[in-house]
Design a protein around this motif. Structure first.
Motif, PDB file in Angstrom:
ATOM      1  N   ILE A   1       0.874  -1.183   0.000  1.00 36.11           N
ATOM      2  CA  ILE A   1       0.000   0.000   0.000  1.00 36.11           C
ATOM      3  C   ILE A   1       0.903   1.221   0.000  1.00 36.11           C
ATOM      4  N   TYR A   2       0.765   2.070  -1.028  1.00 33.69           N
ATOM      5  CA  TYR A   2       1.529   3.310  -1.083  1.00 33.69           C
ATOM      6  C   TYR A   2       0.777   4.373  -0.294  1.00 33.69           C
ATOM      7  N   GLY A   3       1.484   5.270   0.358  1.00 30.80           N
ATOM      8  CA  GLY A   3       0.867   6.398   1.051  1.00 30.80           C
ATOM      9  C   GLY A   3       0.234   5.997   2.366  1.00 30.80           C
TER      10      GLY A   3
ATOM     11  N   ASN B   1      -4.151   6.635   0.549  1.00 32.60           N
ATOM     12  CA  ASN B   1      -3.415   5.410   0.241  1.00 32.60           C
ATOM     13  C   ASN B   1      -3.911   4.683  -1.018  1.00 32.60           C
ATOM     14  N   LEU B   2      -2.983   3.941  -1.597  1.00 33.03           N
ATOM     15  CA  LEU B   2      -3.260   3.198  -2.821  1.00 33.03           C
ATOM     16  C   LEU B   2      -2.738   1.772  -2.642  1.00 33.03           C
ATOM     17  N   CYS B   3      -3.664   0.817  -2.662  1.00 31.08           N
ATOM     18  CA  CYS B   3      -3.268  -0.579  -2.515  1.00 31.08           C
ATOM     19  C   CYS B   3      -2.958  -1.147  -3.902  1.00 31.08           C
ATOM     20  N   VAL B   4      -1.718  -1.582  -4.112  1.00 30.54           N
ATOM     21  CA  VAL B   4      -1.282  -2.082  -5.420  1.00 30.54           C
ATOM     22  C   VAL B   4      -1.248  -3.615  -5.440  1.00 30.54           C
ATOM     23  N   LEU B   5      -0.804  -4.200  -4.340  1.00 34.88           N
ATOM     24  CA  LEU B   5      -0.782  -5.669  -4.228  1.00 34.88           C
ATOM     25  C   LEU B   5      -1.575  -6.055  -2.990  1.00 34.88           C
TER      26      LEU B   5
ATOM     27  N   GLY C   1       0.658  -7.685 -17.476  1.00 28.29           N
ATOM     28  CA  GLY C   1      -0.330  -6.942 -16.698  1.00 28.29           C
ATOM     29  C   GLY C   1      -0.475  -5.534 -17.226  1.00 28.29           C
ATOM     30  N   PRO C   2      -1.675  -4.937 -17.070  1.00 27.79           N
ATOM     31  CA  PRO C   2      -1.897  -3.586 -17.579  1.00 27.79           C
ATOM     32  C   PRO C   2      -0.964  -2.556 -16.952  1.00 27.79           C
ATOM     33  N   SER C   3      -0.797  -1.427 -17.646  1.00 30.91           N
ATOM     34  CA  SER C   3       0.007  -0.325 -17.112  1.00 30.91           C
ATOM     35  C   SER C   3      -0.605   0.141 -15.787  1.00 30.91           C
ATOM     36  N   GLY C   4       0.245   0.294 -14.789  1.00 31.76           N
ATOM     37  CA  GLY C   4      -0.229   0.749 -13.483  1.00 31.76           C
ATOM     38  C   GLY C   4      -0.722  -0.359 -12.575  1.00 31.76           C
ATOM     39  N   SER C   5      -0.591  -1.612 -13.031  1.00 33.75           N
ATOM     40  CA  SER C   5      -1.107  -2.731 -12.226  1.00 33.75           C
ATOM     41  C   SER C   5      -0.165  -3.119 -11.087  1.00 33.75           C
ATOM     42  N   GLY C   6       1.082  -2.653 -11.137  1.00 36.76           N
ATOM     43  CA  GLY C   6       1.998  -2.927 -10.020  1.00 36.76           C
ATOM     44  C   GLY C   6       3.172  -3.829 -10.349  1.00 36.76           C
ATOM     45  N   LYS C   7       3.471  -4.003 -11.632  1.00 40.05           N
ATOM     46  CA  LYS C   7       4.571  -4.896 -12.041  1.00 40.05           C
ATOM     47  C   LYS C   7       5.930  -4.384 -11.548  1.00 40.05           C
ATOM     48  N   SER C   8       6.194  -3.091 -11.776  1.00 42.54           N
ATOM     49  CA  SER C   8       7.467  -2.522 -11.310  1.00 42.54           C
ATOM     50  C   SER C   8       7.531  -2.552  -9.787  1.00 42.54           C
ATOM     51  N   THR C   9       6.395  -2.289  -9.162  1.00 46.27           N
ATOM     52  CA  THR C   9       6.323  -2.341  -7.691  1.00 46.27           C
ATOM     53  C   THR C   9       6.756  -3.716  -7.196  1.00 46.27           C
ATOM     54  N   LEU C  10       6.229  -4.756  -7.822  1.00 48.99           N
ATOM     55  CA  LEU C  10       6.556  -6.131  -7.417  1.00 48.99           C
ATOM     56  C   LEU C  10       8.054  -6.409  -7.593  1.00 48.99           C
TER      57      LEU C  10
ATOM     58  N   PHE D   1      16.390  -2.060 -15.134  1.00 44.72           N
ATOM     59  CA  PHE D   1      15.330  -1.108 -14.825  1.00 44.72           C
ATOM     60  C   PHE D   1      14.494  -0.790 -16.059  1.00 44.72           C
ATOM     61  N   GLN D   2      13.250  -0.344 -15.796  1.00 40.72           N
ATOM     62  CA  GLN D   2      12.332  -0.011 -16.890  1.00 40.72           C
ATOM     63  C   GLN D   2      12.948   1.081 -17.779  1.00 40.72           C
ATOM     64  N   PHE D   3      13.627   2.026 -17.150  1.00 39.39           N
ATOM     65  CA  PHE D   3      14.357   3.028 -17.930  1.00 39.39           C
ATOM     66  C   PHE D   3      15.819   2.769 -17.604  1.00 39.39           C
TER      67      PHE D   3
ATOM     68  N   ASP E   1      12.747  -5.378 -15.931  1.00 40.08           N
ATOM     69  CA  ASP E   1      11.510  -4.605 -16.030  1.00 40.08           C
ATOM     70  C   ASP E   1      11.395  -3.998 -17.427  1.00 40.08           C
ATOM     71  N   GLU E   2      10.587  -4.608 -18.253  1.00 39.48           N
ATOM     72  CA  GLU E   2      10.423  -4.180 -19.657  1.00 39.48           C
ATOM     73  C   GLU E   2      11.764  -3.926 -20.338  1.00 39.48           C
ATOM     74  N   PRO E   3      12.623  -4.949 -20.382  1.00 37.61           N
ATOM     75  CA  PRO E   3      13.962  -4.745 -20.927  1.00 37.61           C
ATOM     76  C   PRO E   3      13.994  -4.607 -22.446  1.00 37.61           C
TER      77      PRO E   3
ATOM     78  N   THR F   1       6.880  -7.519 -19.058  1.00 38.31           N
ATOM     79  CA  THR F   1       6.758  -7.044 -20.437  1.00 38.31           C
ATOM     80  C   THR F   1       5.303  -6.764 -20.790  1.00 38.31           C
ATOM     81  N   HIS F   2       5.107  -5.966 -21.832  1.00 42.81           N
ATOM     82  CA  HIS F   2       3.764  -5.761 -22.372  1.00 42.81           C
ATOM     83  C   HIS F   2       3.599  -6.592 -23.644  1.00 42.81           C
ATOM     84  N   ASP F   3       4.679  -7.313 -23.997  1.00 38.31           N
ATOM     85  CA  ASP F   3       4.691  -8.067 -25.239  1.00 38.31           C
ATOM     86  C   ASP F   3       4.206  -9.506 -25.005  1.00 38.31           C
TER      87      ASP F   3
HETATM   88  N1  LIG Z   1       6.353   5.617  -5.026  1.00 41.96           N
HETATM   89  C1  LIG Z   1       5.051   5.602  -5.286  1.00 41.96           C
HETATM   90  N2  LIG Z   1       4.177   6.274  -4.486  1.00 41.96           N
HETATM   91  C2  LIG Z   1       2.858   6.234  -4.724  1.00 41.96           C
HETATM   92  N3  LIG Z   1       2.286   5.534  -5.739  1.00 41.96           N
HETATM   93  C3  LIG Z   1       3.093   4.862  -6.557  1.00 41.96           C
HETATM   94  C4  LIG Z   1       4.520   4.844  -6.382  1.00 41.96           C
HETATM   95  N4  LIG Z   1       5.068   4.075  -7.354  1.00 41.96           N
HETATM   96  C5  LIG Z   1       4.041   3.627  -8.096  1.00 41.96           C
HETATM   97  N5  LIG Z   1       2.860   4.087  -7.638  1.00 41.96           N
HETATM   98  C6  LIG Z   1       1.520   3.789  -8.171  1.00 41.96           C
HETATM   99  O1  LIG Z   1       1.307   2.378  -8.021  1.00 41.96           O
HETATM  100  C7  LIG Z   1       0.660   1.835  -9.167  1.00 41.96           C
HETATM  101  C8  LIG Z   1       1.526   0.735  -9.754  1.00 41.96           C
HETATM  102  O2  LIG Z   1       2.698   1.307 -10.312  1.00 41.96           O
HETATM  103  P1  LIG Z   1       3.800   0.440 -11.060  1.00 41.96           P
HETATM  104  O3  LIG Z   1       4.873   1.357 -11.471  1.00 41.96           O
HETATM  105  O4  LIG Z   1       4.156  -0.707 -10.199  1.00 41.96           O
HETATM  106  O5  LIG Z   1       2.953  -0.092 -12.314  1.00 41.96           O
HETATM  107  P2  LIG Z   1       3.411  -0.959 -13.582  1.00 41.96           P
HETATM  108  O6  LIG Z   1       2.549  -2.163 -13.636  1.00 41.96           O
HETATM  109  O7  LIG Z   1       4.875  -1.171 -13.538  1.00 41.96           O
HETATM  110  O8  LIG Z   1       3.028  -0.002 -14.796  1.00 41.96           O
HETATM  111  P3  LIG Z   1       3.740   0.207 -16.240  1.00 41.96           P
HETATM  112  O9  LIG Z   1       3.351  -0.978 -17.070  1.00 41.96           O
HETATM  113  O10 LIG Z   1       3.122   1.469 -16.735  1.00 41.96           O
HETATM  114  O11 LIG Z   1       5.210   0.330 -16.017  1.00 41.96           O
HETATM  115  C9  LIG Z   1       0.399   3.003 -10.114  1.00 41.96           C
HETATM  116  O12 LIG Z   1      -0.927   3.426  -9.933  1.00 41.96           O
HETATM  117  C10 LIG Z   1       1.397   4.059  -9.656  1.00 41.96           C
HETATM  118  O13 LIG Z   1       0.879   5.332  -9.893  1.00 41.96           O
END
Ligand SMILES: Nc1ncnc2c1ncn2[C@@H]1O[C@H](COP(=O)(O)OP(=O)(O)OP(=O)(O)O)[C@@H](O)[C@H]1O
Ligand SMILES: [Mg+2]
Length: 224
Positions: A14-16, A21-25, A42-51, A94-96, A168-170, A200-202
């Motif tokens: 949970i971020y924040g 707060n935002l629950c990602v996983l 997984g869709p953009s913003g679903s939490g892949k990079s977070t994981l 890293f993604q970038f 992460d999306e290499p 990946t998105h591929d």
């Molecule tokens: N440090 C942070 N603080 C608050 N919210 C965050 C933080 N990092 C990511 N988020 C939010 O958490 C959610 C998941 O982000 P994440 O970067 O994990 O997605 P993703 O699946 O990797 O997306 P993409 O495919 O676009 O790279 C998004 O809604 C993002 O805005």
């Protein structure tokens, strides 16, 4: 018997705080066997990079366990021990690209070795050659294309012969042929014992993977 390298149990992030707060996983589960090439969709913003950041000890979960080689790494609080584990056992793309702008490609790729007191320039050059950017090893990242930097970032992650490669999306900046080559390379490295977890998105990547997971609605589901 299968050798489990990574096991994620009830992982919550949970971020924040408070109303913001935002629950990602939400109690996500994942088991990865050693020597497998695992793709995470997984869709953009679903939490892949977070994981990936949580597994790579770049962030801490709100709740749950991450067992790496049998040990719950969420319990390691010392920053020194966390970076030591990352340096010795994991490679991160890293993604970038995340290359250091003030160093050449070769220096960037050899850097993880240098951090362990080893001169890995030869190995770094070989990795760059394998990824088709060997002739650019003395160039600075700013003078290269996105795809060239991405390939150097993959070489850097492999420099220390990690047990686990987190990517992460290499291939986001690569053309179809280069992309496929990277997928094939990862599948081949997995056959030699490296475990690869690639975001990946591929969807085409799934054809090369041993297992595929999709992250959606805060949960991980095995789709292959
Ligand atoms: N440090 C942070 N603080 C608050 N919210 C965050 C933080 N990092 C990511 N988020 C939010 O958490 C959610 C998941 O982000 P994440 O970067 O994990 O997605 P993703 O699946 O990797 O997306 P993409 O495919 O676009 O790279 C998004 O809604 C993002 O805005
Ligand atoms: Mg991402």
């Amino acid at each position: 018997m299968a050798d489990t390298i990574l096991e994620i149990k009830d992982l919550t992030k949970i971020y924040g705080q408070g109303d913001e707060n935002l629950c990602v996983l939400d109690r996500a589960q994942l088991t990865v066997e050693r020597g497998r090439f695992v793709v995470l969709l997984g869709p953009s913003g679903s939490g892949k990079s977070t994981l990936l950041n949580l597994i790579g000890l770049l962030d801490t979960p709100t709740d749950g366990q991450i067992l790496f080689e049998g040990k719950d790494i969420t319990k390691i609080k010392s920053e020194r021990k966390r970076s030591q584990l990352r340096l010795n056992k994991m490679g991160f793309v890293f993604q970038f690209d995340g290359l250091l702008p003030e160093f050449s490609l070769l220096e960037n790729v050899a850097m993880p070795g240098l951090m362990r007191g080893k001169d890995e320039k030869k190995r770094a050059q070989k990795l760059l050659d394998q990824l088709g950017v060997g002739s650019m090893s003395h160039k600075m990242p700013a003078d290269l294309s996105g795809g060239e930097k991405q390939r150097a970032a993959i070489a850097r992650a492999l420099c220390n012969k990690p047990d686990l490669l987190l990517a992460d999306e290499p291939t986001g900046n690569l053309d179809a042929a280069r992309k496929e080559q990277v997928f094939k390379d990862f599948a081949a490295l997995a056959k030699e014992g490296l475990t690869v977890l690639m975001v990946t998105h591929d969807v085409h990547a799934a054809d090369f993977a041993d297992a595929v997971y999709t992250l959606e609605n805060k949960q991980l589901t095995k789709t292959k």
